[in-house]
Design a protein around this motif. Structure first.
Motif, PDB file in Angstrom:
ATOM      1  N   MET A  39     -64.334  60.143 -17.637  1.00  0.00           N
ATOM      2  CA  MET A  39     -65.665  60.703 -17.672  1.00  0.00           C
ATOM      3  C   MET A  39     -66.110  60.813 -19.116  1.00  0.00           C
ATOM      4  N   PRO A  40     -67.288  60.291 -19.460  1.00  0.00           N
ATOM      5  CA  PRO A  40     -67.762  60.405 -20.833  1.00  0.00           C
ATOM      6  C   PRO A  40     -68.173  61.826 -21.149  1.00  0.00           C
ATOM      7  N   TRP A 149     -70.119  69.014  -8.007  1.00  0.00           N
ATOM      8  CA  TRP A 149     -69.695  68.006  -8.982  1.00  0.00           C
ATOM      9  C   TRP A 149     -70.265  68.317 -10.357  1.00  0.00           C
ATOM     10  N   MET A 150     -71.544  68.678 -10.423  1.00  0.00           N
ATOM     11  CA  MET A 150     -72.144  68.960 -11.729  1.00  0.00           C
ATOM     12  C   MET A 150     -71.423  70.103 -12.436  1.00  0.00           C
ATOM     13  N   GLU A 157     -65.255  69.758 -19.417  1.00  0.00           N
ATOM     14  CA  GLU A 157     -65.517  69.661 -20.850  1.00  0.00           C
ATOM     15  C   GLU A 157     -64.775  70.747 -21.629  1.00  0.00           C
ATOM     16  N   GLU A 158     -64.307  71.791 -20.940  1.00  0.00           N
ATOM     17  CA  GLU A 158     -63.548  72.864 -21.586  1.00  0.00           C
ATOM     18  C   GLU A 158     -62.045  72.618 -21.515  1.00  0.00           C
ATOM     19  N   LEU A 260     -76.361  71.673 -18.437  1.00  0.00           N
ATOM     20  CA  LEU A 260     -75.083  72.374 -18.287  1.00  0.00           C
ATOM     21  C   LEU A 260     -74.210  72.175 -19.517  1.00  0.00           C
ATOM     22  N   SER A 261     -74.255  70.979 -20.105  1.00  0.00           N
ATOM     23  CA  SER A 261     -73.479  70.731 -21.316  1.00  0.00           C
ATOM     24  C   SER A 261     -73.977  71.575 -22.482  1.00  0.00           C
ATOM     25  N   LEU A 262     -75.273  71.886 -22.466  1.00  0.00           N
ATOM     26  CA  LEU A 262     -75.852  72.725 -23.518  1.00  0.00           C
ATOM     27  C   LEU A 262     -75.649  74.217 -23.254  1.00  0.00           C
TER      28      LEU A 262
END
Length: 287
Positions: A39-40, A149-150, A157-158, A260-262
């Motif tokens: 996953m990027p 999934w989101m 990412e953590e 969500l990444s932000l």
């Protein structure tokens, strides 16, 4: 995929009302098993609505979800925030003895809030109105999986901590689903039916991840969303009219993933975030 859906829908039809189930799968597999997929890196609900809304505004789908992504974290003074209980004195002393403030207990409480955020968005009337989707077992289950999934993607990412937290979210999801399916009257061959939904869930996660890889085609995400959410048979091509809401949902998904990444780690792990509102889509109509 079609065969598994057919079996699942058949069991639901025999067992009870589809509208009472949000969808899901059994807890025989760990979420951590899908964390290894490439996953990027990405730079009871908490509110209620009446689904029979007679004042639905006209939605300009082509102008939706173009705005710049932003953090989904709730403001410190937001009434929607769920804060950790801060007991004092003798009560806090005994709660510590019972491990109420342990990392695991805090993670479980946070995971419950995260799952409630997911349920709130996936079962919200506006999401069916905006994307012109009929509310059925398949569509509700598909939207729930999409939002799961989101969130699981953001948690990855953590690193390992996020994967472990995601496991708690996943287990809550499984438990809630099994209760809902049982209440709907699906008790015969329940384990087999849940395993079928589990396979669909993992297949969806892999497909969504692949659609966001750097080498994926520009229409890959739209195609996956069409098959998983909109299409009745998972194979037919969308009509021109159907293609517009599919493309709008693809933009919505890409934007929510970026949002969500932000969103900071504390907000994610405490569940103090909220998906982008859909109640008044005209507010998002300016490109």
């Amino acid at each position: 995929m079609l065969a598994r859906w057919s079996r699942a829908i058949a069991q639901i039809s025999k067992g009870g009302s589809q509208s009472r189930i949000l969808g899901g799968f059994s807890n025989t597999q760990n979420y951590a098993k899908v964390a290894a997929f490439s996953m990027p890196s990405s730079s009871s609900s908490l509110d209620s609505n009446d689904f029979n809304n007679t004042n639905i505004p006209t939605v300009k789908l082509d102008k939706l979800f173009w705005s710049k992504p932003c953090s989904l974290a709730l403001a410190k003074d937001s009434p929607l925030r769920i804060e950790e209980p801060d007991y004092q004195g003798i009560r806090r002393f005994f709660l510590k003895l019972m491990l109420f403030y342990s990392k695991q207990s805090k993670s479980i409480r946070g995971a419950n809030v995260v799952y409630r955020r997911i349920i709130t968005q996936a079962d919200k009337p506006a999401i069916y109105n905006v994307f012109n989707i009929e509310k059925t077992f398949k569509t509700t289950f598909s939207l729930l999986v999409l939002h799961m999934w989101m969130c699981l993607r953001r948690l990855k990412e953590e690193g390992q901590e996020g994967v472990e937290f995601g496991q708690y979210v996943y287990e809550i999801y499984n438990h809630d689903l099994e209760l809902r399916v049982s209440k709907a009257g699906v008790n015969l061959l329940l384990t087999k039916w849940m395993k079928d939904l589990e396979k669909i869930f993992y297949g969806n996660l892999v497909a969504y991840d692949a659609a966001l890889l750097s080498e994926a085609g520009k229409d890959d995400l739209s195609n996956v969303i069409w098959r998983n959410v909109f299409s009745d048979d998972g194979e037919s091509e969308p009509s021109d009219a159907a293609r517009r809401p599919v493309q709008a949902m693809a933009r919505y998904v890409r934007r929510e993933v970026s949002c969500l990444s932000l969103t900071d780690k504390e907000a994610i792990f405490s569940g103090n975030f909220k998906f982008s509102p859909l109640e008044n889509p005209l507010l998002n109509s300016t490109k």
